[in-house]
Each structure stands twice: as structure tokens, then as C-alpha cells.
Design an enzyme around this catalytic site. Sequence first.
Site, short mmCIF file in Angstrom:
data_model
loop_
_atom_site.label_atom_id
_atom_site.label_comp_id
_atom_site.label_asym_id
_atom_site.label_seq_id
_atom_site.Cartn_x
_atom_site.Cartn_y
_atom_site.Cartn_z
CG ASP A 135 -1.94 -1.11 1.14
OD1 ASP A 135 -2.26 -1.57 0.14
OD2 ASP A 135 -2.24 -1.54 2.26
CD GLU A 136 4.57 -0.32 -0.32
OE1 GLU A 136 3.82 -0.83 -1.12
OE2 GLU A 136 5.35 -1.15 0.25
CE LYS A 147 2.34 -2.70 -4.12
NZ LYS A 147 2.07 -2.08 -2.98
N GLY A 148 0.21 1.55 -7.30
CA GLY A 148 -0.83 1.79 -8.49
C GLY A 148 -0.67 3.19 -9.33
N GLY A 166 -4.38 -4.40 -3.86
CA GLY A 166 -5.40 -3.45 -3.99
C GLY A 166 -4.62 -2.35 -4.47
CG HIS A 167 -1.90 -2.23 -7.17
ND1 HIS A 167 -1.18 -2.75 -7.79
CD2 HIS A 167 -1.68 -2.75 -5.86
CE1 HIS A 167 -0.27 -3.55 -7.28
NE2 HIS A 167 -0.64 -3.61 -6.07
NE ARG A 193 5.87 -31.30 -5.67
CZ ARG A 193 6.94 -31.80 -5.09
NH1 ARG A 193 7.65 -32.30 -5.64
NH2 ARG A 193 7.02 -32.13 -3.66
CD GLN A 218 0.71 -8.82 -2.40
OE1 GLN A 218 1.31 -9.51 -3.16
NE2 GLN A 218 -0.56 -8.69 -2.89
CB THR A 259 -7.80 -5.78 -0.83
OG1 THR A 259 -6.97 -5.42 -1.87
CG2 THR A 259 -8.33 -7.12 -1.13
NE ARG A 267 -3.87 0.55 3.40
CZ ARG A 267 -4.00 1.36 2.32
NH1 ARG A 267 -3.76 2.46 2.13
NH2 ARG A 267 -4.62 0.59 1.13
CE LYS A 314 -1.58 7.86 1.31
NZ LYS A 314 -2.49 6.90 1.49
CG ASP A 319 -0.48 14.42 0.22
OD1 ASP A 319 0.22 13.39 -0.28
OD2 ASP A 319 -1.68 14.33 0.12
N GLY A 335 -0.12 13.80 -3.69
CA GLY A 335 -1.82 13.72 -3.75
C GLY A 335 -1.89 12.57 -4.44
P1 GDP Z 1 -0.81 0.24 -3.50
O1 GDP Z 1 -1.43 -1.17 -3.12
O2 GDP Z 1 0.87 0.49 -3.18
O3 GDP Z 1 -1.30 0.62 -5.05
O4 GDP Z 1 -1.39 1.44 -2.71
P2 GDP Z 1 -2.98 1.51 -2.35
O5 GDP Z 1 -3.68 1.81 -3.67
O6 GDP Z 1 -3.61 0.38 -1.57
O7 GDP Z 1 -2.77 2.60 -1.42
C1 GDP Z 1 -2.39 4.01 -1.71
C2 GDP Z 1 -3.62 4.95 -1.39
O8 GDP Z 1 -2.94 6.30 -1.17
C3 GDP Z 1 -4.47 5.07 -2.54
O9 GDP Z 1 -5.97 5.74 -1.78
C4 GDP Z 1 -4.07 6.09 -3.15
O10 GDP Z 1 -5.09 6.68 -4.09
C5 GDP Z 1 -3.48 7.18 -2.23
N1 GDP Z 1 -2.27 7.89 -2.80
C6 GDP Z 1 -1.16 7.61 -3.61
N2 GDP Z 1 -0.27 8.45 -3.47
C7 GDP Z 1 -0.74 9.47 -2.78
C8 GDP Z 1 -0.28 10.56 -2.29
O11 GDP Z 1 0.84 11.19 -2.55
N3 GDP Z 1 -0.87 11.33 -1.43
C9 GDP Z 1 -2.15 10.98 -1.01
N4 GDP Z 1 -2.80 11.94 -0.12
N5 GDP Z 1 -2.76 9.79 -1.32
C10 GDP Z 1 -1.83 9.27 -2.07
P1 IMO Z 2 -0.82 -4.57 -2.10
O1 IMO Z 2 -0.47 -4.62 -3.45
C1 IMO Z 2 -0.94 -4.86 2.20
C2 IMO Z 2 -1.10 -8.62 3.78
C3 IMO Z 2 -2.33 -9.07 4.57
C4 IMO Z 2 -1.66 -9.95 5.51
C5 IMO Z 2 -0.69 -10.81 4.64
C6 IMO Z 2 -0.90 -12.06 4.26
O2 IMO Z 2 -2.31 -3.69 -2.21
O3 IMO Z 2 0.24 -3.46 -1.65
P2 IMO Z 2 -2.38 -12.63 2.03
O4 IMO Z 2 -3.91 -12.37 1.95
O5 IMO Z 2 -1.61 -12.01 1.11
O6 IMO Z 2 -2.17 -14.21 2.45
O7 IMO Z 2 -2.27 -11.84 3.31
O8 IMO Z 2 -0.12 -9.84 3.73
N1 IMO Z 2 -1.09 -8.27 2.35
C7 IMO Z 2 -1.32 -6.86 2.24
N2 IMO Z 2 -1.13 -5.76 2.79
N3 IMO Z 2 -1.14 -4.56 0.65
C8 IMO Z 2 -1.20 -5.69 0.17
O9 IMO Z 2 -1.25 -5.58 -1.51
C9 IMO Z 2 -1.42 -6.89 0.79
N4 IMO Z 2 -1.41 -8.08 0.11
C10 IMO Z 2 -1.58 -8.94 1.36
O10 IMO Z 2 -2.96 -7.98 5.18
O11 IMO Z 2 -1.15 -9.37 6.45
MG MG Z 3 -2.86 -1.78 -1.70
#
Ligand code: GDP
Ligand code: IMO
Ligand code: MG
Length: 405
Positions: free
Chosen positions: A13-14, A16-17, A40-41, A139, A219, A294, A299, A325, A327, A393
Amino acid sequence: MPNAIVLGSQWGDEGKGKVVDRLAHGMNVVVRFQGGANAGHTVVVQDKKYVLHLLPSGILNADTVSVIGNGCVVDPRKLAQEIDYVRGHGFSVSPENLVVSHAAHMVTPFHRHADTLTGGKVGTTGRGIGPTYEDKARRTGLRLESLRDGSWREGFRQLHELWRVICPAPPDSPYPDPEKLIAEMEPLLESLAPFVTDTQEALATQVRANRSVLFEGAQGTLLDIDHGTYPFVTSSSTTIGGALTGTGVYLQFDHRIAVVKAYTTRVGNGPFPTELDDEVGRELRRRGDEFGATTGRPRRCGWLDLPLLRKSFIANGFNRIALTKLDCLSGFDPIRVAVEYDESGRPVYQDLAGWESDIRPATSRGDLPRECQDYIEFIETSLGAKAFLISTGPARHQTIEEPLT
Ligand code: GDP
Ligand code: IMO
Ligand code: MG
């Protein structure tokens, strides 16, 4: 155009999307190589928010070919839902611009059920990811190639027998009936069969033609099955090695991009040394809207952890940073950063000066408050890589970006 890989450097959730979506404009191919619908991107295009779980974020760019590699686990229902979802928003999806590996493993309702029965300790997403990779390693798994010759039907029956024995379900919540499932899923699996192909060949052809390729990690490094905070991890290789085994194509990545959130979050259980279980942590969650894309779970939030990031840089050979993030830190003073751990394993913090103003309108580094620029430079110096992208943002345009050269 050089090749690039974008990986989460923390616990997922950094952002990446958003980063992949920004970069995909200049790329011909975007590849997912591990994980499944546990990801969840989020991508925000013209004020509209899209959340993608299985499809590479490149699917929102016309002219980009999206690849789901052999290292992924694919839940056909989720894939079909997601294809409908993006088509419903006017994006085209066809076997011309989406290919799915015949060697990727299928997530079935038996795996999802087993995950809900066993995933509590780790706090999994309940998407059947762990049990599907268990079958792969044992397997006994069912690969998507079974859609081509119809052998998935027998595969369903065998998986039902297997999971009933190795992971018995309580009488009030049994595994679904395989024959009913087969009848239900037949049309859906037939509709997906044309997407299934030898993606190793498909990707190798693109590489030979000098087309630019972008790999999209799911992840984060600290959730890697080998290098993460085991056993509180996911079940795939989220680090750079997974990119090669997860596609079967050797590629040199000119740009190895660490997506670094300006603070740290984690969803699910497991260690989190810089976690803030106080008002500051709750404020970070509010500012960052830190709820799982997702599962919707809140968090856990905390300060940036440099020692963990350094490990992440070792594992992936990162040479670029996408800092996201930033901001969300406006108004915090001081901003704390863990710079090392003491003898008892507790983080040692360095305090940096915060800033007050809203940085979302900034279009260049020079527009940012001095303290904010210092924070960025502190991270760059500590990690030995330059932030070519600074996200201020969620929207596409809320980005300060220097060309990747
Ligand atoms: P991913 O799993 O790494 O793709 O990240 P997620 O989509 O799960 O979570 C990132 C969240 O932060 C999403 O709601 C994005 O829309 C939001 N986001 C991404 N970059 C920024 C940013 O620079 N600032 C803010 N406020 N939100 C951001
Ligand atoms: P994105 O791609 C954050 C976490 C789950 C759990 C552990 C194992 O959006 O960054 P799993 O269902 O994969 O067997 O769960 O990994 N987890 C994530 N946390 N972002 C994700 O994906 C994650 N995918 C799995 O919360 O702790
Ligand atoms: Mg995510």
C-alpha cells in the site's frame, strides 16, 4: 525506452498503483508477476478512483499490453469481475491487450474457504492466496492451462477431496459442492480461456522487439515469503527475484524503483517497530485515509523506518525512489524517523522539522517548504538513491516528477 520495475519497499500500500499508472504512459508492456487479488492498487484518473486487484495498472492506458505472469495466482471470478469493471468505464480489454499465463495457478472457492478458516493468525486478506500457493508447492495445484482442455472440472473434484481432508471445515460452513460449482463456473471459465496463453513467449517476443517493459510488484518487500517478517507475510516472492521466476523471462531492469511511503503502514498482524498506537498514529490514518483497498481494514500507522528500508534496498538493488503521500505529513512537527535500533531492538529516532503548508499544489521541488525538501534529501541520503517522483496527492497530476533517464 529502458525497462523498469516498481516494487513496494515496505508492507504494501505504498502507492504502487499510482506510480505504475504514471510510468505506464511511456511503456509498451506492464507485467504482474506474483500475488493475486490480495493486492489493491488505486489509480485516480480525472477525479475518478479505480481500484485494481489482479489486472496490471497499465490496463488504464490505451496501447499498453498487460501481462499476468506465471507467478501469479488467478481467481477467475475476480478476474472476470475486474475485466467487466474496467470495460464498464470505457477501457478496452481483449486478448490483444491482456494475456494471462497458462502456468498461473487458479484460486478456487476451496482455497478461499480454506483461507477464511486458517488465515486469522496472519490476518490474511481472505482471498485464497496462501492455500493456492500451498497447492502449487505441494504439486497438487490447478493451472490455468486446464481451461484449454476442460480438465479444470476434474481438478475441482480433486481439490475438493484434498481440502476437505487437510483442512476440515466446521459442519455449519462446509466447502462448496464441486458439481454445483462446475455448473456455475462453466460459462465464466469459457469466457476467460481466450486470454490464457504462454506469456513467457509473449513477453520474450516483446523484449526481442525492444519494446519497453514495466514490471508492477504487488504487496511489499517486508511481506516477501523469504525476506519479509515471516510468518506474517504473504505467500509469494514480492522482491526482484520474483520478477524473473514469475515470468520466465530474464530481463535487466535499468530502473529499479522503490515505492516508499513517507511514513509506514501495515495491514494485518505481525511486528511493526515504529507503530504509533496513539493520537499521532490515528491522525496519520485520517490524513492518509489509511484503510485497505481490498478489505477496507484500518491500516496500522507509524513513522518511517530506515533500517527496514535499507534491507529492502539490499534485497532489490533499488536505484530510484518514488516517494509517496508526502502531503499527509503536513502539520506534523517534529517528524520522526527511525534511524537504527538499540540493543533491545527498539527504534532510535531522529527528529526532523515539520512544515505547515499544504504541499498538494506544488509542481516542482522548489515549490516545497524548505523543511519538506530537507525531509526528502534526508531519505535520499540515507538510502543512497534519488527520488525521481514525489507524490503530493492521489491524483495523476499531483506529482513532481523528473524524467527517468
Ligand atoms: P498500492 O497497493 O501500493 O497500489 O497502494 P494503495 O492503492 O493500496 O494505497 C495507496 C492509497 O494512497 C490510495 O488510496 C491512493 O489513491 C493514495 N495515494 C497514492 N499516492 C498518494 C499521495 O501522494 N498522497 C495521498 N494523499 N494519497 C495518495
Ligand atoms: P498491495 O499490493 C498490504 C497482507 C495481509 C496479511 C498478509 C498475508 O495492495 O500493496 P495474504 O492474503 O496475502 O495471504 O495476506 O499480507 N497483504 C497486504 N498488505 N497490501 C497488500 O497488497 C497486501 N496483500 C497482502 O494483510 O497481513
Ligand atoms: Mg494496496
